[in-house]
Design a protein around this motif. Structure first.
Motif, PDB file in Angstrom:
ATOM      1  N   ALA A   1       0.836  -1.201   0.000  1.00 23.28           N
ATOM      2  CA  ALA A   1       0.000   0.000   0.000  1.00 23.28           C
ATOM      3  C   ALA A   1       0.868   1.248   0.000  1.00 23.28           C
ATOM      4  N   GLU A   2       1.978   1.210   0.826  1.00 18.56           N
ATOM      5  CA  GLU A   2       2.863   2.364   0.871  1.00 18.56           C
ATOM      6  C   GLU A   2       3.514   2.590  -0.484  1.00 18.56           C
ATOM      7  N   GLU A   3       3.846   1.475  -1.158  1.00 17.11           N
ATOM      8  CA  GLU A   3       4.456   1.590  -2.482  1.00 17.11           C
ATOM      9  C   GLU A   3       3.505   2.275  -3.440  1.00 17.11           C
ATOM     10  N   ASP A   4       2.204   1.874  -3.377  1.00 19.18           N
ATOM     11  CA  ASP A   4       1.212   2.491  -4.256  1.00 19.18           C
ATOM     12  C   ASP A   4       1.072   3.969  -3.953  1.00 19.18           C
ATOM     13  N   ASP A   5       1.081   4.305  -2.627  1.00 22.17           N
ATOM     14  CA  ASP A   5       0.898   5.694  -2.240  1.00 22.17           C
ATOM     15  C   ASP A   5       2.064   6.557  -2.711  1.00 22.17           C
ATOM     16  N   ASP A   6       3.254   5.936  -2.838  1.00 24.48           N
ATOM     17  CA  ASP A   6       4.431   6.710  -3.212  1.00 24.48           C
ATOM     18  C   ASP A   6       4.565   6.898  -4.715  1.00 24.48           C
ATOM     19  N   ILE A   7       3.704   6.258  -5.478  1.00 23.07           N
ATOM     20  CA  ILE A   7       3.825   6.344  -6.938  1.00 23.07           C
ATOM     21  C   ILE A   7       3.465   7.753  -7.405  1.00 23.07           C
ATOM     22  N   ASP A   8       4.351   8.325  -8.181  1.00 26.35           N
ATOM     23  CA  ASP A   8       4.096   9.648  -8.771  1.00 26.35           C
ATOM     24  C   ASP A   8       3.639   9.416 -10.201  1.00 26.35           C
ATOM     25  N   LEU A   9       2.321   9.499 -10.391  1.00 29.77           N
ATOM     26  CA  LEU A   9       1.778   9.164 -11.710  1.00 29.77           C
ATOM     27  C   LEU A   9       2.133  10.200 -12.772  1.00 29.77           C
ATOM     28  N   PHE A  10       2.316  11.425 -12.372  1.00 31.03           N
ATOM     29  CA  PHE A  10       2.436  12.483 -13.363  1.00 31.03           C
ATOM     30  C   PHE A  10       3.753  13.257 -13.283  1.00 31.03           C
ATOM     31  N   GLY A  11       4.716  12.717 -12.545  1.00 28.36           N
ATOM     32  CA  GLY A  11       6.008  13.373 -12.489  1.00 28.36           C
ATOM     33  C   GLY A  11       5.969  14.620 -11.631  1.00 28.36           C
ATOM     34  N   SER A  12       7.131  15.188 -11.325  1.00 27.85           N
ATOM     35  CA  SER A  12       7.172  16.343 -10.437  1.00 27.85           C
ATOM     36  C   SER A  12       8.065  17.461 -10.970  1.00 27.85           C
ATOM     37  N   ASP A  13       8.539  17.354 -12.207  1.00 30.01           N
ATOM     38  CA  ASP A  13       9.403  18.415 -12.727  1.00 30.01           C
ATOM     39  C   ASP A  13       8.543  19.573 -13.213  1.00 30.01           C
ATOM     40  N   ASP A  14       9.204  20.688 -13.451  1.00 33.13           N
ATOM     41  CA  ASP A  14       8.498  21.912 -13.837  1.00 33.13           C
ATOM     42  C   ASP A  14       8.642  22.220 -15.327  1.00 33.13           C
ATOM     43  N   GLU A  15       9.107  21.254 -16.112  1.00 31.47           N
ATOM     44  CA  GLU A  15       9.268  21.486 -17.532  1.00 31.47           C
ATOM     45  C   GLU A  15       7.908  21.600 -18.217  1.00 31.47           C
ATOM     46  N   ASP A  16       7.897  22.307 -19.325  1.00 28.98           N
ATOM     47  CA  ASP A  16       6.658  22.435 -20.099  1.00 28.98           C
ATOM     48  C   ASP A  16       6.260  21.079 -20.639  1.00 28.98           C
ATOM     49  N   ASP A  17       4.917  20.863 -20.737  1.00 28.71           N
ATOM     50  CA  ASP A  17       4.429  19.603 -21.297  1.00 28.71           C
ATOM     51  C   ASP A  17       4.895  19.459 -22.726  1.00 28.71           C
ATOM     52  N   ASP A  18       5.368  18.308 -23.059  1.00 30.60           N
ATOM     53  CA  ASP A  18       5.713  18.005 -24.441  1.00 30.60           C
ATOM     54  C   ASP A  18       5.303  16.568 -24.715  1.00 30.60           C
ATOM     55  N   GLU A  19       5.511  16.122 -25.898  1.00 29.10           N
ATOM     56  CA  GLU A  19       5.047  14.807 -26.312  1.00 29.10           C
ATOM     57  C   GLU A  19       5.678  13.695 -25.486  1.00 29.10           C
ATOM     58  N   GLU A  20       6.979  13.779 -25.207  1.00 30.87           N
ATOM     59  CA  GLU A  20       7.656  12.739 -24.447  1.00 30.87           C
ATOM     60  C   GLU A  20       7.125  12.662 -23.012  1.00 30.87           C
ATOM     61  N   LYS A  21       6.874  13.822 -22.451  1.00 30.52           N
ATOM     62  CA  LYS A  21       6.379  13.847 -21.073  1.00 30.52           C
ATOM     63  C   LYS A  21       4.989  13.235 -21.001  1.00 30.52           C
ATOM     64  N   LEU A  22       4.146  13.544 -21.965  1.00 34.03           N
ATOM     65  CA  LEU A  22       2.802  12.986 -21.980  1.00 34.03           C
ATOM     66  C   LEU A  22       2.836  11.472 -22.168  1.00 34.03           C
ATOM     67  N   LYS A  23       3.781  10.992 -23.000  1.00 36.13           N
ATOM     68  CA  LYS A  23       3.922   9.551 -23.194  1.00 36.13           C
ATOM     69  C   LYS A  23       4.345   8.880 -21.892  1.00 36.13           C
ATOM     70  N   LEU A  24       5.264   9.523 -21.175  1.00 36.88           N
ATOM     71  CA  LEU A  24       5.747   8.966 -19.909  1.00 36.88           C
ATOM     72  C   LEU A  24       4.623   8.912 -18.886  1.00 36.88           C
ATOM     73  N   GLN A  25       3.801   9.950 -18.840  1.00 39.26           N
ATOM     74  CA  GLN A  25       2.666   9.970 -17.922  1.00 39.26           C
ATOM     75  C   GLN A  25       1.694   8.833 -18.235  1.00 39.26           C
ATOM     76  N   ALA A  26       1.401   8.647 -19.522  1.00 43.97           N
ATOM     77  CA  ALA A  26       0.478   7.591 -19.928  1.00 43.97           C
ATOM     78  C   ALA A  26       1.046   6.218 -19.601  1.00 43.97           C
ATOM     79  N   GLN A  27       2.366   6.066 -19.792  1.00 44.20           N
ATOM     80  CA  GLN A  27       3.008   4.782 -19.488  1.00 44.20           C
ATOM     81  C   GLN A  27       2.939   4.485 -17.995  1.00 44.20           C
ATOM     82  N   ARG A  28       3.227   5.486 -17.161  1.00 45.17           N
ATOM     83  CA  ARG A  28       3.173   5.303 -15.712  1.00 45.17           C
ATOM     84  C   ARG A  28       1.769   4.933 -15.255  1.00 45.17           C
TER      85      ARG A  28
END
Length: 211
Positions: A80-107
């Motif tokens: 449960a703790e592992e699930d709670d620690d999952i960052d589904l959408f990342g935490s960097d401040d870079e502008d959204d781009d295609e690679e970032k959106l792909k990574l979010q979808a993969q996660r």
């Protein structure tokens, strides 16, 4: 547990809403948090204004000194703790781009797949009830039949029961049941038993053991 500083009416409103869908303050069994909140209330809540809180308060009060020995709430499992620690959408401040959106979808896809693959765990408990009649003239056979007539998803009455002497010729019914913690509230079950008021004077939990 942090000290409770809310005004009494506000506190009771919050607790009543919380207890509408759960049996205890934290977890599926009584814990230290139930003891602390019970002490903080100082008196029984108004059942008409706070029905869920009143049900919980009555159930905890019936345990007597046993509430002093309640354990701390069960810690979350490593999974449960592992699930709670999952960052589904990342935490960097870079502008959204295609690679970032792909990574979010993969996660997100990996997270959903991992959740779906986990087998459902059914937590069960054995509860032993002491059901007390009004007097020595109460028909204990009919009282037991009434108790066993209670049917709920996740509730299984044991085949055996016993009559335990109380005094002055009065005997109480000791009967056990296996319950699924997520489906059956012991407080609700006690309330249903006491509804057979022609036979039942009171009911107590004699033992509660996780299976």
């Amino acid at each position: 547990m942090a000290a409770i500083t809310l005004k009494k009416d506000t506190l009771q409103t919050v607790l009543n809403g919380h207890l509408e869908s759960v049996s205890y303050i934290a977890g599926a069994t009584p814990s230290q948090q139930d003891t602390e909140v019970f002490a903080a209330l100082t008196s029984a809540p108004d059942a008409a204004a706070f029905p869920h809180l009143a049900r919980w308060y009555k159930h905890i009060a019936a345990q007597g000194d046993a509430i002093k020995s309640y354990a701390a709430p069960a810690a979350p499992t490593a999974a449960a703790e592992e699930d709670d620690d999952i960052d589904l959408f990342g935490s960097d401040d870079e502008d959204d781009d295609e690679e970032k959106l792909k990574l979010q979808a993969q996660r997100l896809a990996e997270y959903k797949a991992r959740k779906a693959a986990k087998p459902a765990v059914i937590h069960k408990s054995m509860v032993i009830f002491d059901v007390k009649p009004w007097d020595d003239e109460t028909d204990l056979k009919l009282m037991e039949e009434s108790v066993r007539s209670i049917e709920m998803p996740g509730l299984l009455w044991s085949e055996k029961s016993e009559l335990v002497p109380v005094g002055f010729g009065i005997k109480k019914l000791r009967i056990s049941a296996v319950i699924e913690d997520d489906k059956v509230s012991t407080a609700d079950l006690e309330e249903k038993i006491t509804e057979f008021e022609d036979y039942v004077q009171s009911v107590d939990i004699q033992a509660f053991n996780k299976l």
